[in-house]
Design an enzyme around this catalytic site. Structure first.
Site: not given
Length: 250
Positions: A19, A139
């Protein structure tokens, strides 16, 4: 990454996360800016995981996820140029053109979150041009899909959304449980199991993995793969240990 439904007939895969925020590898707690811990250069991290046996890399442009446009293109390009394993990339991909450009650039799969929720037909558009190239990121916070860097509710459950995108040609679902993401306190398997039961496409789990038992639990829940970030970076276990744990259970 296996293409068989929920990994049946294929081995469960442990996928390291890279990330990227402001050009550096970070891990956030529950997706909140300001909680990040930094882990250095993205290319160095990518090479580290490949040397450790990674067969796929999970890349996220966090600035892109929050701002709606890719903010770490240079760092992402450097990783793609440096590695020879399949990559899946998410964060700030908002149009079919953006996605196809990235696929032509060398990304193997694009991960769509906000764009897929706001305009579901984008999944079909990309998939028609590049079959098996779209992973839809669902998500969830408190049982609801969230978008815009996990800041806004989408008014739909993960199961409803997964069925929609499977019908539109998605190659897989990436399910992140925001309630446990980045906290290193364990996983919630029931939401994963519900998704696996609801759709025939693979479910990649993410969020909350802290121990080898968590990895095994997600495999037992039917996931095809798990994305692991903080637990690997913090040294809770090695990538080889995680893969050996699930391989031993086959």
């Amino acid at each position: 990454m296996t293409d068989d439904a929920n990994g049946e007939g294929e081995s469960f895969e442990v996928i390291p996360a890279v990330d990227i925020q402001d050009g550096e590898v970070v891990q956030l707690v529950q997706g909140e800016r300001g909680t990040e811990k930094t882990y250095g250069d993205p290319v160095a991290a990518a090479r580290r995981w490949i040397d450790a046996g990674a067969e796929t890399l999970h890349l996220v442009d966090l600035d892109g996820a929050f701002e709606g446009e890719r903010g770490n293109a240079g760092a992402i390009d450097a990783v793609i140029d440096a590695v020879d394993v399949p990559t899946q990339l998410g964060g700030g991909i908002r149009t079919a053109e953006d996605a196809i450009d990235l696929l032509e650039r060398g990304v193997d799969r694009v991960i769509l979150g906000t764009a897929a929720v706001e305009r579901p037909e984008i999944v079909a558009e990309i998939s028609e041009d590049r079959p098996d190239s779209v992973v839809v990121s669902l998500d969830a916070k408190d049982g609801e899909v969230v978008v815009e860097g996990w800041t806004e509710g989408a008014g739909i459950s993960p199961v409803e959304a997964a069925r929609r995108y499977a019908d539109l040609g998605a190659a897989a679902i990436l399910f992140t449980n925001v309630d446990v993401e980045g906290r290193l306190e364990g996983v919630a398997t029931e939401p994963v199991r519900e998704l696996v039961d609801a759709t025939d496409i693979p479910v990649i789990a993410s969020g909350g993995v802290a121990t080898l038992a968590d990895v095994r639990a997600l495999e037992d829940a039917g996931a095809a793969a798990v994305v692991v970030g903080s637990a690997l970076y913090e040294g809770n276990f090695t990538l080889a240990e995680a893969q050996a744990t699930v391989d031993a259970g086959e």
